[in-house]
Design a protein around this motif. Structure first.
Motif, PDB file in Angstrom:
ATOM      1  N   GLU A  19      -4.469   5.763  12.119  1.00  0.00           N
ATOM      2  CA  GLU A  19      -3.378   6.400  11.703  1.00  0.00           C
ATOM      3  C   GLU A  19      -2.494   5.472  11.250  1.00  0.00           C
ATOM      4  O   GLU A  19      -2.225   6.397  10.082  1.00  0.00           O
ATOM      5  N   ALA A  20      -3.114   4.643  10.044  1.00  0.00           N
ATOM      6  CA  ALA A  20      -2.756   3.616   8.637  1.00  0.00           C
ATOM      7  C   ALA A  20      -3.192   4.784   7.651  1.00  0.00           C
ATOM      8  O   ALA A  20      -2.844   5.174   6.937  1.00  0.00           O
ATOM      9  N   LEU A  21      -4.326   5.351   7.859  1.00  0.00           N
ATOM     10  CA  LEU A  21      -4.714   6.227   6.634  1.00  0.00           C
ATOM     11  C   LEU A  21      -4.146   6.670   6.751  1.00  0.00           C
ATOM     12  O   LEU A  21      -3.787   8.108   5.362  1.00  0.00           O
ATOM     13  N   ALA A  22      -3.528   8.143   7.738  1.00  0.00           N
ATOM     14  CA  ALA A  22      -3.351   9.010   7.920  1.00  0.00           C
ATOM     15  C   ALA A  22      -1.760   9.341   7.399  1.00  0.00           C
ATOM     16  O   ALA A  22      -1.620   9.860   6.589  1.00  0.00           O
ATOM     17  N   LEU A  23      -1.157   7.760   7.000  1.00  0.00           N
ATOM     18  CA  LEU A  23      -0.195   7.951   6.569  1.00  0.00           C
ATOM     19  C   LEU A  23       0.341   7.398   5.266  1.00  0.00           C
ATOM     20  O   LEU A  23       0.822   8.382   4.987  1.00  0.00           O
ATOM     21  N   LEU A  24      -1.036   6.659   4.607  1.00  0.00           N
ATOM     22  CA  LEU A  24      -0.746   6.985   3.363  1.00  0.00           C
ATOM     23  C   LEU A  24      -1.537   8.508   2.886  1.00  0.00           C
ATOM     24  O   LEU A  24      -0.903   8.128   1.826  1.00  0.00           O
ATOM     25  N   ALA A  25      -2.406   9.411   3.286  1.00  0.00           N
ATOM     26  CA  ALA A  25      -3.132  10.261   2.734  1.00  0.00           C
ATOM     27  C   ALA A  25      -1.231  10.890   3.108  1.00  0.00           C
ATOM     28  O   ALA A  25      -1.375  12.305   1.907  1.00  0.00           O
ATOM     29  N   ARG A  26      -0.388  10.912   3.962  1.00  0.00           N
ATOM     30  CA  ARG A  26       0.964  11.869   3.964  1.00  0.00           C
ATOM     31  C   ARG A  26       1.863  11.171   2.862  1.00  0.00           C
ATOM     32  O   ARG A  26       1.736  12.480   2.690  1.00  0.00           O
ATOM     33  N   MET A  86       1.236  -1.221   0.034  1.00  0.00           N
ATOM     34  CA  MET A  86      -0.543  -0.399   0.143  1.00  0.00           C
ATOM     35  C   MET A  86       0.583   1.181   0.251  1.00  0.00           C
ATOM     36  O   MET A  86       0.450   2.008  -0.518  1.00  0.00           O
ATOM     37  N   LEU A  87       2.347   1.098   1.048  1.00  0.00           N
ATOM     38  CA  LEU A  87       2.624   2.899   1.196  1.00  0.00           C
ATOM     39  C   LEU A  87       3.478   2.852   0.030  1.00  0.00           C
ATOM     40  O   LEU A  87       3.353   4.218  -0.956  1.00  0.00           O
ATOM     41  N   THR A  88       3.599   1.720  -1.551  1.00  0.00           N
ATOM     42  CA  THR A  88       4.586   1.515  -2.300  1.00  0.00           C
ATOM     43  C   THR A  88       3.131   2.383  -3.275  1.00  0.00           C
ATOM     44  O   THR A  88       3.795   3.349  -4.452  1.00  0.00           O
ATOM     45  N   ALA A  89       2.438   1.846  -3.245  1.00  0.00           N
ATOM     46  CA  ALA A  89       1.420   2.073  -4.352  1.00  0.00           C
ATOM     47  C   ALA A  89       0.551   3.271  -4.327  1.00  0.00           C
ATOM     48  O   ALA A  89       0.449   4.037  -5.271  1.00  0.00           O
ATOM     49  N   VAL A  90       0.812   4.022  -2.888  1.00  0.00           N
ATOM     50  CA  VAL A  90       0.322   5.208  -2.576  1.00  0.00           C
ATOM     51  C   VAL A  90       1.455   6.510  -3.375  1.00  0.00           C
ATOM     52  O   VAL A  90       0.739   7.797  -2.936  1.00  0.00           O
ATOM     53  N   ARG A  91       2.501   6.267  -3.924  1.00  0.00           N
ATOM     54  CA  ARG A  91       3.416   7.582  -3.432  1.00  0.00           C
ATOM     55  C   ARG A  91       3.595   7.504  -5.088  1.00  0.00           C
ATOM     56  O   ARG A  91       3.643   6.950  -6.074  1.00  0.00           O
ATOM     57  N   VAL A  92       2.947   9.047  -5.117  1.00  0.00           N
ATOM     58  CA  VAL A  92       3.825   9.423  -6.223  1.00  0.00           C
ATOM     59  C   VAL A  92       4.964  10.037  -6.963  1.00  0.00           C
ATOM     60  O   VAL A  92       5.462  10.644  -6.001  1.00  0.00           O
ATOM     61  N   ARG A  93       5.716   9.420  -8.207  1.00  0.00           N
ATOM     62  CA  ARG A  93       6.480   9.333  -8.517  1.00  0.00           C
ATOM     63  C   ARG A  93       7.269  10.474 -10.022  1.00  0.00           C
ATOM     64  O   ARG A  93       8.482  10.636  -9.654  1.00  0.00           O
ATOM     65  N   SER A  94       6.120  10.735 -10.423  1.00  0.00           N
ATOM     66  CA  SER A  94       5.888  11.135 -11.772  1.00  0.00           C
ATOM     67  C   SER A  94       4.476  11.496 -11.689  1.00  0.00           C
ATOM     68  O   SER A  94       3.420  11.704 -11.464  1.00  0.00           O
ATOM     69  N   LEU A  95       4.280  12.650 -13.083  1.00  0.00           N
ATOM     70  CA  LEU A  95       2.623  13.848 -13.093  1.00  0.00           C
ATOM     71  C   LEU A  95       2.219  11.713 -13.916  1.00  0.00           C
ATOM     72  O   LEU A  95       0.731  12.014 -13.374  1.00  0.00           O
ATOM     73  N   ALA A  96       2.930  11.211 -14.238  1.00  0.00           N
ATOM     74  CA  ALA A  96       1.737   9.842 -15.004  1.00  0.00           C
ATOM     75  C   ALA A  96       1.525   9.153 -13.943  1.00  0.00           C
ATOM     76  O   ALA A  96       0.119   8.671 -14.324  1.00  0.00           O
ATOM     77  N   GLU A  97       2.412   9.381 -12.415  1.00  0.00           N
ATOM     78  CA  GLU A  97       1.608   7.836 -11.796  1.00  0.00           C
ATOM     79  C   GLU A  97       0.889   8.326 -10.831  1.00  0.00           C
ATOM     80  O   GLU A  97      -0.190   8.468  -9.556  1.00  0.00           O
ATOM     81  N   ILE A  98       0.573   9.847 -10.644  1.00  0.00           N
ATOM     82  CA  ILE A  98      -0.350  10.674 -10.182  1.00  0.00           C
ATOM     83  C   ILE A  98      -2.429   9.819 -10.037  1.00  0.00           C
ATOM     84  O   ILE A  98      -2.813   9.714  -9.423  1.00  0.00           O
ATOM     85  N   ARG A  99      -2.405   9.892 -11.135  1.00  0.00           N
ATOM     86  CA  ARG A  99      -4.114   8.639 -11.005  1.00  0.00           C
ATOM     87  C   ARG A  99      -3.567   7.743 -10.751  1.00  0.00           C
ATOM     88  O   ARG A  99      -4.466   7.097  -9.841  1.00  0.00           O
ATOM     89  N   LEU A 100      -3.290   6.875 -10.913  1.00  0.00           N
ATOM     90  CA  LEU A 100      -2.638   5.741  -9.983  1.00  0.00           C
ATOM     91  C   LEU A 100      -2.353   5.240  -9.036  1.00  0.00           C
ATOM     92  O   LEU A 100      -3.073   4.419  -7.657  1.00  0.00           O
ATOM     93  N   ALA A 101      -1.958   6.627  -8.016  1.00  0.00           N
ATOM     94  CA  ALA A 101      -0.983   6.766  -6.723  1.00  0.00           C
ATOM     95  C   ALA A 101      -3.327   6.994  -6.200  1.00  0.00           C
ATOM     96  O   ALA A 101      -3.304   6.282  -4.745  1.00  0.00           O
ATOM     97  N   ALA A 102      -3.611   7.781  -6.960  1.00  0.00           N
ATOM     98  CA  ALA A 102      -5.090   8.530  -6.489  1.00  0.00           C
ATOM     99  C   ALA A 102      -5.776   7.601  -6.274  1.00  0.00           C
ATOM    100  O   ALA A 102      -6.419   6.813  -4.944  1.00  0.00           O
ATOM    101  N   GLU A 103      -5.923   6.711  -6.834  1.00  0.00           N
ATOM    102  CA  GLU A 103      -6.462   5.240  -7.479  1.00  0.00           C
ATOM    103  C   GLU A 103      -6.550   4.042  -6.081  1.00  0.00           C
ATOM    104  O   GLU A 103      -7.061   3.819  -5.759  1.00  0.00           O
TER     105      GLU A 103
END
Length: 251
Positions: free
Chosen positions: A158-165, A1-18
């Protein structure tokens, strides 16, 4: 989950948001409303300019008011609480609950909570970023009548907050429009002087009298400093100036 929500480039924004949307639903069965800056009107978007709140997080129609009308942030108790708290909390019309007591939150006005917060209850994760920027993620029940989120807050708050951060902080980095020279920003002696008096609570008229300049000149110097600091308003300019060490004791 932590890896999936991290944005590394503009192209990954939507995937990370999903990924964030799906992770929040999987952990708590909640929806997520997120903003990268509670002081700005610009909604979060993917690489194609599509607004995430509607297309990814599912806010449309009546429940989209929170991002269609950013001025609501000025009256909603949720972003206001984020200015005084850095840890996740949950709130409803009866109060704001944190794991560690915060006396500042007790003084917030919660009248007409449902109308002002646009929800009956929310788990909120304040996200304090560099240069005084405050982001926030709210986790809401799909049922607008639910006014008790104590159970999911205790279980996975706490888990929700970490993912959002992770999502928001990385989103801000890849969409950063601040000039790289911000680290080398230099304010003039007059700009610093005006900001210091403003930080002391003086109005433009009062500063003009103190330094023997015109009110319009004071406003010019403060606006010039705000532009150099990439601040959206006077308060953020003062905050950023303080963070960068420009504001000291008035002599």
């Amino acid at each position: 989950m932590l890896t999936a929500v991290r944005v590394r480039s503009l192209a990954e924004i939507r995937l990370a948001a999903e990924a964030l949307r799906d992770a929040v639903h999987g952990l708590a069965g909640l929806k997520v409303a997120v903003t990268d800056n509670i002081a700005a009107a610009e909604p979060m978007k993917d690489a194609d300019g599509v607004i995430l709140a509607g297309e990814v997080f599912g806010f449309s129609g009546e429940d989209s008011r929170w991002w269609r009308f950013p001025q609501l942030a000025l009256t909603s108790p949720l972003p206001m609480a984020c200015r005084f708290e850095s840890e996740p909390f949950w709130c409803n019309a009866e109060g704001i609950r944190t794991r560690t007591p915060n006396a500042l939150l007790a003084g917030l006005d919660l009248t007409n909570f449902r109308e002002r917060a646009l929800t009956s209850a929310a788990i909120v994760a304040p996200i304090h970023l560099p240069f005084g920027q405050i982001a926030a993620a709210s986790f809401l029940s799909p049922d607008p009548a639910v006014d008790d989120l104590s159970a999911p807050f205790e279980a996975v708050g706490e888990a929700l907050a970490l993912l959002a951060r992770i999502f928001v902080a990385s989103y801000v980095k890849v969409t950063e429009r601040r000039a790289a020279s911000i680290a080398r920003v230099m304010l003039t002696k007059r700009e610093v002087e005006c900001l210091r008096w403003a930080a002391a609570g003086k109005t433009n008229d009062e500063i003009a009298m103190i330094v023997n300049l015109k009110r319009t000149t004071i406003r010019f110097h403060i606006r010039s400093a705000a532009q150099k600091l990439d601040a959206v308003n006077r308060d953020q300019a003062l905050f950023k100036a303080a963070q960068l060490g420009f504001l000291g004791t008035l002599r």
